[in-house]
Design an enzyme around this catalytic site. Structure first.
Site, PDB file in Angstrom:
ATOM      1  N   PRO A 217       0.809  -1.124  -0.172  1.00 43.42           N
ATOM      2  CA  PRO A 217       0.025   0.151  -0.060  1.00 43.42           C
ATOM      3  C   PRO A 217       0.921   1.368   0.138  1.00 43.42           C
ATOM      4  O   PRO A 217       0.254   2.358  -0.339  1.00 43.42           O
ATOM      5  CB  PRO A 217      -0.772  -0.228   1.210  1.00 43.42           C
ATOM      6  CG  PRO A 217       0.058  -0.876   2.224  1.00 43.42           C
ATOM      7  CD  PRO A 217       1.029  -1.760   1.489  1.00 43.42           C
ATOM      8  N   GLY A 218       2.202   1.034   0.168  1.00 41.93           N
ATOM      9  CA  GLY A 218       2.992   2.266  -0.036  1.00 41.93           C
ATOM     10  C   GLY A 218       4.033   2.530   1.033  1.00 41.93           C
ATOM     11  O   GLY A 218       4.399   3.836   1.159  1.00 41.93           O
ATOM     12  N   GLY A 219       4.406   1.610   1.940  1.00 42.70           N
ATOM     13  CA  GLY A 219       5.420   1.870   2.883  1.00 42.70           C
ATOM     14  C   GLY A 219       6.583   2.328   2.563  1.00 42.70           C
ATOM     15  O   GLY A 219       7.224   3.599   3.003  1.00 42.70           O
ATOM     16  N   ASP A 235       2.254  -1.603  -9.054  1.00 40.71           N
ATOM     17  CA  ASP A 235       1.491  -2.710  -8.316  1.00 40.71           C
ATOM     18  C   ASP A 235       0.198  -2.890  -8.735  1.00 40.71           C
ATOM     19  O   ASP A 235      -0.634  -1.622  -8.876  1.00 40.71           O
ATOM     20  CB  ASP A 235       1.460  -2.410  -6.745  1.00 40.71           C
ATOM     21  CG  ASP A 235       1.430  -3.600  -5.940  1.00 40.71           C
ATOM     22  OD1 ASP A 235       0.571  -4.155  -6.073  1.00 40.71           O
ATOM     23  OD2 ASP A 235       2.420  -3.834  -5.045  1.00 40.71           O
ATOM     24  N   LYS A 300      14.275 -12.485  -0.162  1.00 37.60           N
ATOM     25  CA  LYS A 300      13.876 -13.473   0.723  1.00 37.60           C
ATOM     26  C   LYS A 300      14.718 -14.638   0.805  1.00 37.60           C
ATOM     27  O   LYS A 300      15.083 -15.035  -0.114  1.00 37.60           O
ATOM     28  CB  LYS A 300      12.216 -13.853   0.258  1.00 37.60           C
ATOM     29  CG  LYS A 300      11.482 -12.437  -0.037  1.00 37.60           C
ATOM     30  CD  LYS A 300      11.278 -11.412   1.315  1.00 37.60           C
ATOM     31  CE  LYS A 300      10.567 -10.390   0.723  1.00 37.60           C
ATOM     32  NZ  LYS A 300      10.476  -9.472   1.756  1.00 37.60           N
TER      33      LYS A 300
END
EC number: 2.1.1.186
Length: 357
Positions: A217-219, A235, A300
């Site tokens: 969401p935009g962190g 996204d 990751k």
């Protein structure tokens, strides 16, 4: 002082042992690494008295991946009463130190010792100063006391300029209420680790452009916008309205692995959950093809052979740029805000940089 003591994320003790054993072999320092699972620390015990010091002199701490903090020294047992006298006695051959940090390991048991350390620091600092063992001088070694319990402490030394910038390697960053997710702290910590604070105005400013791959969401987008950058957020998911209202964000519904900017940008950031080899290849392509000048990308980690996989990918990236004749600064760190991942930073050194206003 033949033991090197290191803090780490709980569960990554084995990775620290592998990495420090690699370093010791490279520097011809004889010894062995040891750690217990889930203790958030590891040791390298040197067979020669100056071994730990040679390890620290031969390696920039900031370039290590998994250790959060390190110090050379030894463990001592403490009595229930008059701990300070015992510490002072063991410091008879220590140099005068320029700063003092009391640390605990990042476990539940360690955190329970935090209040003890806060109460103990004042009297200890006063006693060390009175004994001529502690002054305020950043050029002198830092005295690091890591308490395993109230009765056991690692008495260690580290160069203040070649160790963690925060006690235990844990940054004290405040979550900005305006940010749409807590992941924002990952990128802020990455900047603190990879970019000297006095270079932020030159390398993170409002004349710059950035791309955030897998942005919603935009962190991470929030951090770029907070520095005044124009950001393209890639996204298929929704972005926070508060970010879109700034007028600095263009949201494109696209695949982060296929998108390429029409014009080169200053920054690319990416926190997409994907196999590390794919993210590493994308990082190499963006920097190598000139799509961006600097990048921060999370990799990751696999369940097994995590250090070996990171080492392999970093070597592949470095070899790729060497073959292209491209000068690049490569950094990699498991940050405090990382979990089963590491954060990579790449900076291309042979392109012109944008100038701050």
């Amino acid at each position: 002082m033949n033991t090197l003591f290191m803090h780490c994320r709980p569960g990554f003790e084995g990775e620290v042992c592998s990495e420090i054993s690699d370093l010791a072999a490279r520097l011809n320092v004889a010894g062995y690494a040891k750690a217990k699972p889930a203790t958030a620390c590891a040791e390298f015990v040197c067979t020669e008295e100056d071994g730990a010091e040679r390890l620290m002199r031969g390696q920039r701490f900031a370039e290590l991946i998994f250790p959060r903090q390190w110090a050379r020294g030894f463990f001592i047992d403490l009595p229930e009463n008059d701990r300070i006298s015992v510490i002072l006695a063991h410091m008879s051959e220590f140099p005068v130190c320029g700063s003092l940090w009391l640390e605990v390991v990042d476990t539940n048991d360690g955190k329970e010792l935090s209040n003890f350390c806060k109460k103990f620091e004042g009297p200890l600092r006063k006693a060390l100063t009175g004994a001529g063992k502690l002054v305020e001088d950043t050029s002198k070694p830092r005295l690091l006391l890591t308490f395993k319990s109230g009765r056991e402490v690692f008495l260690g030394l580290a160069d203040a300029g070649n160790s963690a910038m925060w006690p235990m390697g844990i940054p004290r960053l405040k979550f900005p209420r305006e940010a749409p997710s807590r992941s924002t702290l990952k990128l802020e910590e990455a900047w603190h680790h990879f970019i000297p604070r006095d270079q932020w105005e030159d390398r993170l400013h409002s004349d710059m452009t950035g791309v955030d791959l897998g942005a919603a969401p935009g962190g991470w987008t929030w951090q770029l916008v907070n520095r005044g950058m124009l950001v393209t957020a890639i996204d298929n998911g929704p972005m926070a309205e508060s970010l879109m209202d700034t007028g600095l964000v263009q949201h494109l519904m696209a695949d982060g692995f296929t998108f390429k900017p029409k014009q080169p940008v200053d920054w690319m950031v990416c926190d997409i959950v994907e196999k590390p080899a794919r993210n590493a290849a994308m990082l190499e392509e963006w920097i190598g093809e000139g799509h961006c000048r600097e990048a921060v990308v999370n990799l990751k980690l696999p369940m097994k052979q995590r250090y070996a996989e990171v080492k392999r990918l970093l070597e592949r990236i470095a070899d790729g740029f060497k073959a292209r004749g491209i000068k690049v600064d490569i950094g990699c760190k498991q940050l405090y805000h990382d979990r089963e991942e590491v954060t990579c930073h790449l900076r291309r050194l042979d392109v012109k940089k944008a100038k701050a206003r």
